[in-house]
Design an enzyme around this catalytic site. Structure first.
Site, PDB file in Angstrom:
ATOM      1  CG  ASP A  71      57.061  74.113  62.926  1.00 29.68           C
ATOM      2  OD1 ASP A  71      55.916  74.454  63.313  1.00 29.68           O
ATOM      3  OD2 ASP A  71      57.910  74.942  62.555  1.00 29.68           O
ATOM      4  CB  VAL A  72      52.129  72.712  65.488  1.00 32.44           C
ATOM      5  CG1 VAL A  72      52.357  71.903  66.756  1.00 32.44           C
ATOM      6  CG2 VAL A  72      52.452  74.188  65.696  1.00 32.44           C
ATOM      7  CG  ASN A  98      50.638  74.047  75.552  1.00 35.17           C
ATOM      8  OD1 ASN A  98      50.155  74.940  76.239  1.00 35.17           O
ATOM      9  ND2 ASN A  98      51.959  73.891  75.405  1.00 35.17           N
ATOM     10  CE1 TYR A 163      49.267  83.992  72.756  1.00 35.51           C
ATOM     11  CE2 TYR A 163      47.617  85.256  73.952  1.00 35.51           C
ATOM     12  CZ  TYR A 163      48.452  84.158  73.861  1.00 35.51           C
ATOM     13  OH  TYR A 163      48.452  83.218  74.866  1.00 35.51           O
ATOM     14  CE  LYS A 167      46.807  81.212  72.446  1.00 33.28           C
ATOM     15  NZ  LYS A 167      47.126  79.768  72.486  1.00 33.28           N
ATOM     16  CB  THR A 198      55.446  80.555  80.588  1.00 35.28           C
ATOM     17  OG1 THR A 198      54.878  81.572  79.733  1.00 35.28           O
ATOM     18  CG2 THR A 198      54.327  79.721  81.206  1.00 35.28           C
TER      19      THR A 198
END
Length: 289
Positions: A71-72, A98, A163, A167, A198
């Protein structure tokens, strides 16, 4: 001291290089793995979904793909994973950060703080956790670090602000990293995408009544495939590009928003005085450790 205008300006041949991709078990991440492998690189796939990782590995060239379930958000786990890649392949040249998620549609007023923390933990802190342990091997190989941001970094984010916040943070992390790596002859870049077809997009937009109601202006609605996004990332890695944008319709918005950004970043990446300040700061930090 080599700078980006010397060693770093050359194209990066991926044949024989070792690459690491997070969020690699599906979507843009998996297609990026495939594109890197097709250009001759060995690739480490990192993802928290172990079942998907094991399934992906069977479709990649034997001996040139390595999977790690992590898990990042796990800082120690990411450092261990990077060390495992270097130990297995003897080097690490390219990193593609990513991994990312979207929040549930909500205003800041009604947002569950746990959802905010989840998005920030994966999309922003997770990028730091990926980049930080990778810097030394990437510098050693004169490599490149690619950060996947979004055109959302340049837009307001009603009902989805975590989000956009993350970003925008990834964008600034990437700009700082490019200038700092230039002092060592390595490079970094940021990829910006509009809407990519996606599973994450389908969940956040198509299958969410609120998300589907938040439509972009018509010229910006065209979706690109995960394969197109991956090609843009890998082309950017090979070119050591500061930024890549897809689809092209978003480029005008980026230019209108940031003409001076490009000039400042390009100048700073080649500024020898700034390189020396970066190196001095790093030496002093090492001496005080």
């Amino acid at each position: 001291m080599p700078g980006l205008d010397r060693r770093g300006a050359r194209r990066l041949d991926l044949a024989g290089r070792v690459c690491l991709v997070t969020g690699a078990a599906q979507g843009i991440g998996l297609e990026t793995v495939r594109a890197l492998a097709a250009r001759g690189a060995a690739v480490a796939l990192l993802d928290q979904d172990g079942d998907r990782l094991r399934s992906c590995r069977t479709t990649l060239p034997a001996g040139r793909a390595h999977t790690i379930e992590v898990d990042v958000r796990d800082r120690a786990g990411m450092a261990t994973a990077v060390g495992e890649v270097v130990a297995r392949f003897g080097r690490l040249d390219v990193v593609v950060a990513n991994a990312g998620v979207t929040p549930r549609a909500s205003s800041l007023r009604t947002m569950d703080p746990a959802d905010y923390d989840r998005v920030v933990g994966i999309n922003l802190t997770g990028v730091f956790n990926t980049v930080h342990p990778s810097i030394e091997p990437v510098i050693a190989g004169g490599g490149h670090i690619a950060l996947v941001a979004s055109m959302a970094a340049m837009l307001p984010g009603p009902l989805g602000s975590p989000y956009m916040i993350t970003k925008a943070g990834v964008e600034q992390l990437g700009r700082a990293l490019r200038i700092e790596l230039a002092a060592h002859g390595a490079s970094a870049g940021v990829s910006y995408f509009g809407i990519v077809a996606t599973a994450m997009t389908r969940s956040a937009v198509d299958h969410d009544p609120i998300g589907s109601a938040l439509q972009q202006p018509r010229p910006l609605r065209r979706r690109i495939s995960a394969q197109e996004a991956a090609t843009a990332i890998v082309d950017g890695v090979q070119a050591r590009a500061a930024r890549t944008i897809a689809p092209p319709a978003w480029t005008l918005l980026a230019w209108l928003r940031g003409v001076t950004d490009r000039l400042v970043d390009a100048s700073a990446s080649r500024d020898r005085r700034l390189h020396e300040l970066i190196l001095r700061s790093e030496r002093e930090a090492s001496a005080g450790a």
